[in-house]
Design a protein around this motif. Structure first.
Motif, PDB file in Angstrom:
ATOM      1  N   LYS A 514       0.815  -1.211   0.000  1.00 37.77           N
ATOM      2  CA  LYS A 514       0.000   0.000   0.000  1.00 37.77           C
ATOM      3  C   LYS A 514       0.850   1.262   0.000  1.00 37.77           C
ATOM      4  CE  LYS A 514      -3.663   2.333   2.604  1.00 37.77           C
ATOM      5  NZ  LYS A 514      -4.543   2.270   3.802  1.00 37.77           N
ATOM      6  N   ASP A 515       1.945   1.268   0.739  1.00 36.28           N
ATOM      7  CA  ASP A 515       2.748   2.482   0.917  1.00 36.28           C
ATOM      8  C   ASP A 515       3.861   2.650  -0.112  1.00 36.28           C
ATOM      9  OD1 ASP A 515       1.242   3.085   3.183  1.00 36.28           O
ATOM     10  OD2 ASP A 515       2.564   1.918   4.485  1.00 36.28           O
ATOM     11  N   ILE A 516       3.939   1.756  -1.069  1.00 36.22           N
ATOM     12  CA  ILE A 516       5.023   1.840  -2.057  1.00 36.22           C
ATOM     13  C   ILE A 516       4.463   2.234  -3.418  1.00 36.22           C
ATOM     14  CG2 ILE A 516       6.789   0.558  -3.315  1.00 36.22           C
ATOM     15  CD1 ILE A 516       7.378  -1.027  -0.885  1.00 36.22           C
ATOM     16  N   GLU A 517       4.871   3.403  -3.884  1.00 33.86           N
ATOM     17  CA  GLU A 517       4.517   3.879  -5.222  1.00 33.86           C
ATOM     18  C   GLU A 517       5.695   3.673  -6.154  1.00 33.86           C
ATOM     19  OE1 GLU A 517       1.591   4.845  -6.171  1.00 33.86           O
ATOM     20  OE2 GLU A 517       0.645   4.889  -4.172  1.00 33.86           O
ATOM     21  N   PHE A 518       5.435   3.760  -7.436  1.00 32.82           N
ATOM     22  CA  PHE A 518       6.470   3.518  -8.438  1.00 32.82           C
ATOM     23  C   PHE A 518       7.655   4.462  -8.257  1.00 32.82           C
ATOM     24  CE2 PHE A 518       8.425   4.108 -12.606  1.00 32.82           C
ATOM     25  CZ  PHE A 518       8.643   2.791 -12.994  1.00 32.82           C
ATOM     26  N   ASP A 519       7.365   5.724  -7.960  1.00 34.54           N
ATOM     27  CA  ASP A 519       8.446   6.706  -7.825  1.00 34.54           C
ATOM     28  C   ASP A 519       9.407   6.354  -6.702  1.00 34.54           C
ATOM     29  OD1 ASP A 519       7.558   8.155  -9.943  1.00 34.54           O
ATOM     30  OD2 ASP A 519       6.567   9.722  -8.753  1.00 34.54           O
ATOM     31  N   LEU A 520       8.925   5.608  -5.690  1.00 29.75           N
ATOM     32  CA  LEU A 520       9.781   5.258  -4.566  1.00 29.75           C
ATOM     33  C   LEU A 520      10.859   4.258  -4.962  1.00 29.75           C
ATOM     34  CD1 LEU A 520      10.221   5.614  -1.475  1.00 29.75           C
ATOM     35  CD2 LEU A 520       8.727   3.632  -1.148  1.00 29.75           C
ATOM     36  N   ILE A 521      10.491   3.313  -5.808  1.00 29.85           N
ATOM     37  CA  ILE A 521      11.459   2.277  -6.179  1.00 29.85           C
ATOM     38  C   ILE A 521      12.165   2.579  -7.496  1.00 29.85           C
ATOM     39  CG2 ILE A 521      10.194   0.496  -4.917  1.00 29.85           C
ATOM     40  CD1 ILE A 521       9.078  -0.503  -7.552  1.00 29.85           C
ATOM     41  N   LYS A 522      11.696   3.578  -8.199  1.00 32.34           N
ATOM     42  CA  LYS A 522      12.262   3.890  -9.510  1.00 32.34           C
ATOM     43  C   LYS A 522      13.778   4.139  -9.477  1.00 32.34           C
ATOM     44  CE  LYS A 522      11.078   7.823 -11.457  1.00 32.34           C
ATOM     45  NZ  LYS A 522      10.260   8.828 -12.198  1.00 32.34           N
ATOM     46  N   PRO A 523      14.319   4.906  -8.510  1.00 28.78           N
ATOM     47  CA  PRO A 523      15.763   5.146  -8.516  1.00 28.78           C
ATOM     48  C   PRO A 523      16.605   3.884  -8.349  1.00 28.78           C
ATOM     49  CG  PRO A 523      14.628   6.734  -7.107  1.00 28.78           C
ATOM     50  CD  PRO A 523      13.639   5.678  -7.449  1.00 28.78           C
ATOM     51  N   ALA A 524      15.990   2.831  -7.779  1.00 27.49           N
ATOM     52  CA  ALA A 524      16.748   1.610  -7.520  1.00 27.49           C
ATOM     53  C   ALA A 524      16.673   0.614  -8.671  1.00 27.49           C
ATOM     54  CB  ALA A 524      16.237   0.951  -6.238  1.00 27.49           C
ATOM     55  N   ILE A 525      15.946   0.968  -9.741  1.00 27.92           N
ATOM     56  CA  ILE A 525      15.782   0.053 -10.868  1.00 27.92           C
ATOM     57  C   ILE A 525      16.329   0.707 -12.129  1.00 27.92           C
ATOM     58  CG2 ILE A 525      14.120  -1.248 -12.259  1.00 27.92           C
ATOM     59  CD1 ILE A 525      12.251  -1.269  -9.884  1.00 27.92           C
ATOM     60  N   PRO A 526      17.434   0.226 -12.647  1.00 25.00           N
ATOM     61  CA  PRO A 526      18.009   0.805 -13.866  1.00 25.00           C
ATOM     62  C   PRO A 526      17.006   0.784 -15.031  1.00 25.00           C
ATOM     63  CG  PRO A 526      19.556  -0.702 -12.830  1.00 25.00           C
ATOM     64  CD  PRO A 526      18.256  -0.870 -12.113  1.00 25.00           C
ATOM     65  N   GLY A 527      16.811   1.924 -15.658  1.00 30.66           N
ATOM     66  CA  GLY A 527      15.907   2.023 -16.794  1.00 30.66           C
ATOM     67  C   GLY A 527      14.488   2.394 -16.423  1.00 30.66           C
ATOM     68  N   ALA A 528      14.157   2.379 -15.124  1.00 27.79           N
ATOM     69  CA  ALA A 528      12.781   2.666 -14.706  1.00 27.79           C
ATOM     70  C   ALA A 528      12.394   4.116 -14.950  1.00 27.79           C
ATOM     71  CB  ALA A 528      12.597   2.319 -13.226  1.00 27.79           C
ATOM     72  N   ASP A 529      13.387   5.001 -15.054  1.00 27.25           N
ATOM     73  CA  ASP A 529      13.080   6.412 -15.284  1.00 27.25           C
ATOM     74  C   ASP A 529      12.502   6.643 -16.684  1.00 27.25           C
ATOM     75  OD1 ASP A 529      15.636   5.614 -16.218  1.00 27.25           O
ATOM     76  OD2 ASP A 529      16.218   7.707 -16.455  1.00 27.25           O
ATOM     77  N   LEU A 530      12.574   5.642 -17.547  1.00 32.85           N
ATOM     78  CA  LEU A 530      12.033   5.771 -18.904  1.00 32.85           C
ATOM     79  C   LEU A 530      10.574   5.340 -19.005  1.00 32.85           C
ATOM     80  CD1 LEU A 530      15.075   4.363 -20.925  1.00 32.85           C
ATOM     81  CD2 LEU A 530      14.516   6.753 -20.456  1.00 32.85           C
ATOM     82  N   VAL A 531      10.025   4.809 -17.902  1.00 34.73           N
ATOM     83  CA  VAL A 531       8.648   4.324 -17.911  1.00 34.73           C
ATOM     84  C   VAL A 531       7.684   5.508 -17.844  1.00 34.73           C
ATOM     85  CG1 VAL A 531       6.917   2.946 -16.681  1.00 34.73           C
ATOM     86  CG2 VAL A 531       9.289   2.134 -16.843  1.00 34.73           C
ATOM     87  N   ASP A 532       6.703   5.545 -18.771  1.00 37.71           N
ATOM     88  CA  ASP A 532       5.726   6.626 -18.799  1.00 37.71           C
ATOM     89  C   ASP A 532       4.897   6.653 -17.522  1.00 37.71           C
ATOM     90  OD1 ASP A 532       6.622   7.107 -21.321  1.00 37.71           O
ATOM     91  OD2 ASP A 532       4.874   6.227 -22.348  1.00 37.71           O
ATOM     92  N   LEU A 533       4.380   7.844 -17.196  1.00 40.06           N
ATOM     93  CA  LEU A 533       3.581   8.020 -15.992  1.00 40.06           C
ATOM     94  C   LEU A 533       2.320   7.152 -16.027  1.00 40.06           C
ATOM     95  CD1 LEU A 533       3.251   9.572 -13.328  1.00 40.06           C
ATOM     96  CD2 LEU A 533       1.997  11.328 -14.602  1.00 40.06           C
ATOM     97  N   ASP A 534       1.639   7.103 -17.175  1.00 41.70           N
ATOM     98  CA  ASP A 534       0.407   6.306 -17.240  1.00 41.70           C
ATOM     99  C   ASP A 534       0.698   4.816 -17.148  1.00 41.70           C
ATOM    100  OD1 ASP A 534       1.690   6.382 -19.682  1.00 41.70           O
ATOM    101  OD2 ASP A 534      -0.156   6.269 -20.866  1.00 41.70           O
ATOM    102  N   ILE A 535       1.847   4.383 -17.658  1.00 37.47           N
ATOM    103  CA  ILE A 535       2.230   2.977 -17.571  1.00 37.47           C
ATOM    104  C   ILE A 535       2.573   2.605 -16.134  1.00 37.47           C
ATOM    105  CG2 ILE A 535       3.922   1.247 -18.273  1.00 37.47           C
ATOM    106  CD1 ILE A 535       1.931   1.977 -20.459  1.00 37.47           C
ATOM    107  N   SER A 536       3.295   3.475 -15.439  1.00 31.83           N
ATOM    108  CA  SER A 536       3.643   3.188 -14.042  1.00 31.83           C
ATOM    109  C   SER A 536       2.389   3.138 -13.177  1.00 31.83           C
ATOM    110  CB  SER A 536       4.623   4.234 -13.500  1.00 31.83           C
ATOM    111  OG  SER A 536       4.036   5.527 -13.461  1.00 31.83           O
ATOM    112  N   GLY A 537       1.416   3.999 -13.471  1.00 30.91           N
ATOM    113  CA  GLY A 537       0.158   3.970 -12.736  1.00 30.91           C
ATOM    114  C   GLY A 537      -0.600   2.680 -12.967  1.00 30.91           C
ATOM    115  N   GLN A 538      -0.575   2.188 -14.204  1.00 30.95           N
ATOM    116  CA  GLN A 538      -1.238   0.935 -14.526  1.00 30.95           C
ATOM    117  C   GLN A 538      -0.564  -0.234 -13.813  1.00 30.95           C
ATOM    118  OE1 GLN A 538      -4.037   0.774 -16.511  1.00 30.95           O
ATOM    119  NE2 GLN A 538      -4.167  -1.340 -15.853  1.00 30.95           N
ATOM    120  N   LEU A 539       0.766  -0.215 -13.760  1.00 36.07           N
ATOM    121  CA  LEU A 539       1.494  -1.276 -13.066  1.00 36.07           C
ATOM    122  C   LEU A 539       1.139  -1.312 -11.585  1.00 36.07           C
ATOM    123  CD1 LEU A 539       5.068  -0.991 -14.636  1.00 36.07           C
ATOM    124  CD2 LEU A 539       3.390  -2.800 -15.008  1.00 36.07           C
ATOM    125  N   LYS A 540       0.989  -0.148 -10.972  1.00 35.15           N
ATOM    126  CA  LYS A 540       0.623  -0.079  -9.557  1.00 35.15           C
ATOM    127  C   LYS A 540      -0.741  -0.728  -9.332  1.00 35.15           C
ATOM    128  CE  LYS A 540       0.370   1.182  -5.224  1.00 35.15           C
ATOM    129  NZ  LYS A 540       1.132   0.480  -4.169  1.00 35.15           N
TER     130      LYS A 540
END
Length: 625
Positions: A514-540
């Motif tokens: 519940k408390d983990i959003e995509f932006d929280l883990i994004k810095p720890a995953i190489p290439g995650a900064d290229l994921v679109d906002l709508d795609i990251s929301g869908q993944l959540k």
């Protein structure tokens, strides 16, 4: 094109409301040469009641219509002048997009979208008869005698079949204010010996916005990040506005209470049943007598009109009483009514007379969709139109019928509810009607249904390309997160407390927290900064519901197993012991198509279902022997 007295088509659709427009669009996109016949072609796309699209449950239907290439979502996005996501504070499964629409832009948008569809021809005329030979329907007859021959007929008459408009004790024939009813067609339909009933709906008085004191009112703006209906839309194109909020008060209620006997509904002039979830102001005063105030939303009907729709005070009181009680509301002390509120009563058929394809049982080539089936609302009508149009085209072209299940769509939920349970009041869609709402959410309507549209060949290249690109991005991002593993210590370093138990979790598993959003883990995953906002929301959303959906999949598998067991159309329920006379009569009338439908009929027990299944299996064995 219609200059001679005889025309031939694959499908003819009667009525160009929301059901008719979607039916004709779907049939034509499926490859059927389609005629759309309406009293006035300029009314195509007209919003007869409130100037809004969507809501809880209803928004799901619009998204599903769009995922299958329909019109409503695109038109709503073009016409939307205020967008709000309802239930925003709750989970995605029960959220619903809603848009306040500019009536004129919406109407023009539907007409433009229809004009772009090949194989679709619009005709202004009144249908007065159906061409029928035995149990087969093969077209319609217009008022001027023209015969339109077709292999399938779709009737989407809305509130026009024997429609009567009521204002106080004054009544007149009409399909809506200013339009004639379809009485000759109603008489013709009644010859089919189906079970009919009367329903009613109503509208509030329309107000002149220039006579409202907006400075006294609370104003409600739309969302800063609008949720669109169509998967092809990115942002609103029309200017955005705010709606006003006012309230009824004890004085309002006193005036209405004193004049209840003058209301068409309470004065005994209306026999039809109204929508329980959208009561008139008279109903509210009577049913909620302990409340001294009801909220009223003042919704502008467009950017280039001063007309305002006061949502929450639909009525059938006399005009003079409407003028008195409206002026008791804050901000409306000097308001002018430009069109009085009214109730409308109309014929509907018991939808249990229909198959899951919306064809009429016992007949070939006849389909019903929309309010004639006992529903209320643009969205419910549009979704039925899509189903009826696809199946009418399938029938005409010799293709397999198209069915939707309640396990994969709100469209399927609605069709199953209507055809197995019938209605006792105008049917309205809610998220609570869907048992599998965690899996059939607004956000994944395209993932669920666009592949079906693709396989049917009813989607244009733009939609196919957009869907293909989205799915590629989703798959790539999900693989990225699933392939990245976090130790408990790494999770704690992100600021989330987990047990230091040595259990490693993937990025997708972390997103389910519940408390983990995509932006929280994004810095720890190489290439995650290229994921679109709508795609990251869908993944959540997908991660959040993953465990629940797995559990539901097991339930779905059991239901699908039942659904695969078809009940023959001529199955004799009286031919074996174990069923009560009451159940034999109920099943003989309802004629469920499969065990799943049978099990949802009122009064049907698991034991009865087991008996019928055993009888079907015996017949199958004898057939093999």
């Amino acid at each position: 094109m219609f200059h001679v007295k005889h025309q031939e088509f694959d499908v003819v659709v009667i009525g160009a409301g929301h059901a008719g427009a979607e039916a004709a669009s779907a049939a034509a996109r499926y490859g059927a040469k389609t005629a759309l016949v309406t009293l006035k072609s300029t009314d195509l796309g007209t919003m007869s009641c409130n100037p809004a699209i969507g809501g809880l449950g209803k928004g799901h239907l619009v998204r599903e219509i769009d995922a299958l290439g329909g019109l409503m979502g695109l038109a709503a996005d073009r016409a939307g002048i205020q967008f709000r996501l309802l239930n925003r504070r709750k989970g995605p499964a029960v959220q619903g997009p809603r848009a306040q629409a500019d009536r004129e832009i919406f109407r023009q948008s539907v007409q433009e979208l229809v004009s772009e569809i090949g194989n679709l021809h619009v005709k202004s005329a009144e249908v007065v008869d159906l061409i029928q030979t035995g149990s087969v329907f093969s077209g319609v007859v217009l008022k001027d005698g023209t015969r339109i021959v077709a292999k399938s007929v779709v009737l989407t008459s809305g509130t026009f079949l024997n429609g009567i408009v009521h204002i106080g004790d004054v009544s007149h024939s009409g399909g809506r204010m200013g339009d004639d009813a379809s009485n000759r067609l109603a008489d013709r339909i009644r010859e089919l010996d189906l079970k009919f009933g009367r329903l009613k709906t109503g509208t509030p008085p329309r107000l002149d916005g220039s006579t409202i004191d907006w400075g006294l009112l609370e104003m409600q703006p739309g969302d800063e990040d609008p949720t669109m209906f169509s998967f092809l839309s990115k942002r609103p194109t029309a200017r955005q506005i705010s709606c006003g909020i006012t309230h009824t008060n004890p004085k309002t209620h006193e005036i209405i209470g004193k004049n209840l006997s003058l209301s068409a509904m309470y004065g005994g002039h209306i026999d039809g049943v109204g929508p329980r979830y959208c009561p008139s102001i008279e109903d509210k005063i009577v049913r909620f007598s302990d409340k001294d105030s009801h909220q009223v939303f003042l919704e502008p009907e467009g950017l280039n009109t001063t007309t305002v729709y006061p949502n929450g005070i639909s009525t059938s009181l006399p005009v003079s009483v409407q003028e008195d009680y409206v002026k008791t509301l804050r901000g409306l002390e000097s308001v002018r009514i430009v069109q009085p509120g009214y109730a409308i009563e109309y014929d509907y058929i018991d939808p249990r007379a229909l198959t899951s394809h919306l064809s009429v049982k016992g007949f070939d080539g006849l389909y019903f969709a929309g309010q004639i089936n006992g529903t209320t609302g643009y969205e419910e009508a549009g979704a039925q139109g899509l189903v009826a149009g696809l199946n009418a085209a399938a029938n005409a072209l010799g293709k397999d019928p198209v069915a939707f299940s309640r396990v994969d769509s709100y469209i399927g939920v609605m069709i199953d509810d209507l055809t197995t349970r019938g209605v006792t009041e105008p049917y309205r869609m809610f998220t609570s009607r869907a048992e599998f709402r965690l899996a059939i959410r607004v956000d994944n309507a395209d993932q669920r249904l666009t592949p079906i549209g693709r396989d049917l060949g009813i989607l244009n290249q733009q939609r196919l390309q957009a869907f293909h690109e989205k799915m590629e991005k989703l798959e790539s991002a999900e693989n990225l997160l699933s392939g990245t593993v976090f130790t408990p210590n790494q999770v704690c370093e992100l600021g989330v407390n987990v047990k230091l138990d040595g259990v490693k979790r993937s990025g997708m598993q972390l997103l389910s927290f519940k408390d983990i959003e995509f932006d929280l883990i994004k810095p720890a995953i190489p290439g995650a900064d290229l994921v679109d906002l709508d795609i990251s929301g869908q993944l959540k959303k997908q991660a959040t519901y993953a465990s629940y959906i797995e559990r539901q999949k097991r339930d779905v598998a059991a239901i699908k197993k039942d659904m695969e067991v078809s009940i023959p159309a001529d199955f004799d329920y009286s031919n074996f012991s174990g069923l009560s006379n009451e159940l034999v009569a109920k099943l003989s009338e309802a004629r469920p198509e499969n065990l799943a439908q049978m099990s949802r009929l009122e009064g049907i027990t698991p034991a009865a279902t087991a008996l019928v299944l055993a009888k079907i299996r015996q017949a199958e064995k004898r057939g093999l022997g």
